[in-house]
Design an enzyme around this catalytic site. Structure first.
Site, PDB file in Angstrom:
ATOM      1  N   PHE A 181       7.824  -5.647   4.326  1.00  0.00           N
ATOM      2  CA  PHE A 181       6.571  -4.945   4.634  1.00  0.00           C
ATOM      3  C   PHE A 181       6.088  -4.266   3.351  1.00  0.00           C
ATOM      4  O   PHE A 181       6.869  -3.653   2.628  1.00  0.00           O
ATOM      5  CB  PHE A 181       6.859  -3.886   5.708  1.00  0.00           C
ATOM      6  CG  PHE A 181       5.684  -3.535   6.573  1.00  0.00           C
ATOM      7  CD1 PHE A 181       5.558  -4.052   7.848  1.00  0.00           C
ATOM      8  CD2 PHE A 181       4.705  -2.669   6.102  1.00  0.00           C
ATOM      9  CE1 PHE A 181       4.490  -3.708   8.658  1.00  0.00           C
ATOM     10  CE2 PHE A 181       3.625  -2.327   6.902  1.00  0.00           C
ATOM     11  CZ  PHE A 181       3.514  -2.849   8.172  1.00  0.00           C
ATOM     12  N   GLU A 236      14.485  -1.547   9.393  1.00  0.00           N
ATOM     13  CA  GLU A 236      15.678  -2.414   9.441  1.00  0.00           C
ATOM     14  C   GLU A 236      16.585  -2.225   8.220  1.00  0.00           C
ATOM     15  O   GLU A 236      17.670  -2.831   8.168  1.00  0.00           O
ATOM     16  CB  GLU A 236      15.256  -3.888   9.523  1.00  0.00           C
ATOM     17  CG  GLU A 236      14.742  -4.321  10.897  1.00  0.00           C
ATOM     18  CD  GLU A 236      13.318  -3.889  11.184  1.00  0.00           C
ATOM     19  OE1 GLU A 236      12.521  -3.792  10.232  1.00  0.00           O
ATOM     20  OE2 GLU A 236      13.002  -3.626  12.369  1.00  0.00           O
ATOM     21  N   VAL A 240       6.758   2.952   2.835  1.00  0.00           N
ATOM     22  CA  VAL A 240       6.151   3.300   4.122  1.00  0.00           C
ATOM     23  C   VAL A 240       4.874   4.089   3.838  1.00  0.00           C
ATOM     24  O   VAL A 240       4.909   5.122   3.167  1.00  0.00           O
ATOM     25  CB  VAL A 240       7.129   4.126   4.992  1.00  0.00           C
ATOM     26  CG1 VAL A 240       6.492   4.438   6.336  1.00  0.00           C
ATOM     27  CG2 VAL A 240       8.438   3.371   5.189  1.00  0.00           C
ATOM     28  N   ILE A 241       3.773   3.552   4.335  1.00  0.00           N
ATOM     29  CA  ILE A 241       2.476   4.195   4.074  1.00  0.00           C
ATOM     30  C   ILE A 241       1.926   4.748   5.384  1.00  0.00           C
ATOM     31  O   ILE A 241       1.838   4.034   6.389  1.00  0.00           O
ATOM     32  CB  ILE A 241       1.492   3.198   3.433  1.00  0.00           C
ATOM     33  CG1 ILE A 241       2.093   2.661   2.120  1.00  0.00           C
ATOM     34  CG2 ILE A 241       0.144   3.884   3.155  1.00  0.00           C
ATOM     35  CD1 ILE A 241       1.270   1.588   1.434  1.00  0.00           C
ATOM     36  N   THR A 293      -1.479   6.458  12.950  1.00  0.00           N
ATOM     37  CA  THR A 293      -0.486   6.916  13.931  1.00  0.00           C
ATOM     38  C   THR A 293       0.724   7.502  13.186  1.00  0.00           C
ATOM     39  O   THR A 293       0.880   7.257  11.985  1.00  0.00           O
ATOM     40  CB  THR A 293      -0.033   5.730  14.815  1.00  0.00           C
ATOM     41  OG1 THR A 293       0.530   4.731  13.966  1.00  0.00           O
ATOM     42  CG2 THR A 293      -1.192   5.155  15.600  1.00  0.00           C
ATOM     43  N   HIS A 305       3.681   6.707  12.850  1.00  0.00           N
ATOM     44  CA  HIS A 305       4.815   5.800  12.663  1.00  0.00           C
ATOM     45  C   HIS A 305       5.617   6.117  11.411  1.00  0.00           C
ATOM     46  O   HIS A 305       6.842   5.999  11.399  1.00  0.00           O
ATOM     47  CB  HIS A 305       4.335   4.354  12.595  1.00  0.00           C
ATOM     48  CG  HIS A 305       3.541   4.047  11.372  1.00  0.00           C
ATOM     49  ND1 HIS A 305       2.182   4.203  11.292  1.00  0.00           N
ATOM     50  CD2 HIS A 305       3.935   3.643  10.134  1.00  0.00           C
ATOM     51  CE1 HIS A 305       1.768   3.887  10.081  1.00  0.00           C
ATOM     52  NE2 HIS A 305       2.807   3.555   9.355  1.00  0.00           N
ATOM     53  N   ARG A 361       3.692   5.279  -7.574  1.00  0.00           N
ATOM     54  CA  ARG A 361       5.164   5.340  -7.565  1.00  0.00           C
ATOM     55  C   ARG A 361       5.838   3.982  -7.699  1.00  0.00           C
ATOM     56  O   ARG A 361       7.049   3.884  -7.625  1.00  0.00           O
ATOM     57  CB  ARG A 361       5.622   6.031  -6.265  1.00  0.00           C
ATOM     58  CG  ARG A 361       5.329   7.515  -6.292  1.00  0.00           C
ATOM     59  CD  ARG A 361       5.247   8.149  -4.924  1.00  0.00           C
ATOM     60  NE  ARG A 361       4.933   9.573  -5.025  1.00  0.00           N
ATOM     61  CZ  ARG A 361       3.732  10.075  -5.293  1.00  0.00           C
ATOM     62  NH1 ARG A 361       2.692   9.271  -5.479  1.00  0.00           N
ATOM     63  NH2 ARG A 361       3.549  11.382  -5.389  1.00  0.00           N
TER      64      ARG A 361
HETATM   65  N1  RBF Z   1       7.537  -0.990   7.631  1.00  0.00           N
HETATM   66  C1  RBF Z   1       7.487  -0.595   6.348  1.00  0.00           C
HETATM   67  O1  RBF Z   1       8.406  -0.877   5.572  1.00  0.00           O
HETATM   68  N2  RBF Z   1       6.431   0.157   5.886  1.00  0.00           N
HETATM   69  C2  RBF Z   1       5.395   0.539   6.679  1.00  0.00           C
HETATM   70  O2  RBF Z   1       4.470   1.200   6.193  1.00  0.00           O
HETATM   71  C3  RBF Z   1       5.423   0.136   8.045  1.00  0.00           C
HETATM   72  N3  RBF Z   1       4.428   0.498   8.877  1.00  0.00           N
HETATM   73  C4  RBF Z   1       4.526   0.167  10.195  1.00  0.00           C
HETATM   74  C5  RBF Z   1       3.556   0.632  11.095  1.00  0.00           C
HETATM   75  C6  RBF Z   1       3.664   0.355  12.446  1.00  0.00           C
HETATM   76  C7  RBF Z   1       2.623   0.900  13.379  1.00  0.00           C
HETATM   77  C8  RBF Z   1       4.774  -0.422  12.894  1.00  0.00           C
HETATM   78  C9  RBF Z   1       4.907  -0.723  14.391  1.00  0.00           C
HETATM   79  C10 RBF Z   1       5.706  -0.892  12.034  1.00  0.00           C
HETATM   80  C11 RBF Z   1       5.606  -0.616  10.671  1.00  0.00           C
HETATM   81  N4  RBF Z   1       6.573  -1.065   9.775  1.00  0.00           N
HETATM   82  C12 RBF Z   1       6.533  -0.651   8.479  1.00  0.00           C
HETATM   83  C13 RBF Z   1       7.588  -2.048  10.193  1.00  0.00           C
HETATM   84  C14 RBF Z   1       8.878  -1.418  10.691  1.00  0.00           C
HETATM   85  O3  RBF Z   1       9.620  -0.890   9.602  1.00  0.00           O
HETATM   86  C15 RBF Z   1       9.732  -2.480  11.404  1.00  0.00           C
HETATM   87  O4  RBF Z   1       9.992  -3.561  10.527  1.00  0.00           O
HETATM   88  C16 RBF Z   1       9.059  -3.052  12.660  1.00  0.00           C
HETATM   89  O5  RBF Z   1       8.653  -2.010  13.512  1.00  0.00           O
HETATM   90  C17 RBF Z   1      10.010  -4.001  13.420  1.00  0.00           C
HETATM   91  O6  RBF Z   1      11.157  -3.301  13.889  1.00  0.00           O
END
Ligand code: RBF
Length: 161
Positions: free
Chosen positions: A28, A64, A87-88, A92, A94, A133
């Site tokens: 991601f 994960e 993670v951005i 929401t 999340h 970063r």
């Molecule tokens: N994973 C990331 O590594 N970075 C993110 O910014 C990120 N944003 C997410 C936003 C939402 C609303 C969801 C549902 C998942 C996001 N994920 C993100 C994925 C998360 O880490 C994971 O791989 C999935 O939810 C599957 O379990």
């Protein structure tokens, strides 16, 4: 560092020769994570480590990461494991849920296995912060995490397992 005359000091040198590293990367936000990965590998090899001594595991997203780190630690083959993800924050909440789980999971695993796990996570409020970063104004968090992994792997050896 001031040691005030202490005669026994444990320190990890910044030498990666002979060390084995596991790296776990979230796919991601791959645009940024790929920069963290190349920074981490570059840091290790520039400090004497071999590309052959680095194993990379990819996971779908940051949530994960702790699972794959655990799998790598169970192999007992690595001197340190490096976690890389971005993670951005969106509309929401999340990001905070994911960030909390990853930070807690990595800290627990490191203590449980007695092997350093370093934190190369970018927790950004927006794209600009992620850009800053992952190789621009604020450096590269993959490089920082690799440097910490080299130091901690050597510290672990210095103290004795
Ligand atoms: N994973 C990331 O590594 N970075 C993110 O910014 C990120 N944003 C997410 C936003 C939402 C609303 C969801 C549902 C998942 C996001 N994920 C993100 C994925 C998360 O880490 C994971 O791989 C999935 O939810 C599957 O379990």
């Amino acid at each position: 560092m001031i040691d005030k005359g202490v005669t026994k000091v444990f320190e990890g040198v910044l030498e990666a020769k002979g060390l084995k590293f596991g790296i776990v990367c979230a796919r991601f936000n791959e645009f940024f994570v790929s920069k963290l990965l190349s920074g981490a590998v570059d840091c290790i090899t520039r400090h004497g480590g071999k590309a052959d001594d680095i194993a990379v595991a990819y996971v779908p997203g940051s949530y994960e990461i702790p699972f794959a780190v655990k799998k790598m630690l169970q192999l007992k083959k690595f001197d340190a494991v490096i976690a890389l993800g971005v993670v951005i924050q969106g509309a929401t909440p999340h990001a905070s849920y994911i960030n909390n789980e990853v930070a807690k999971g990595l800290a627990q695993l490191s203590l449980e296995f007695g092997t350093p796990v370093t934190y190369g996570m970018i927790t950004a409020e927006n794209l600009d912060q992620a850009i800053e970063r992952s190789g621009t104004k604020q450096g590269n968090k993959g490089v920082d995490a690799a440097m910490a992994a080299i130091e901690m792997a050597n510290l672990t050896r210095a103290i004795g397992k």
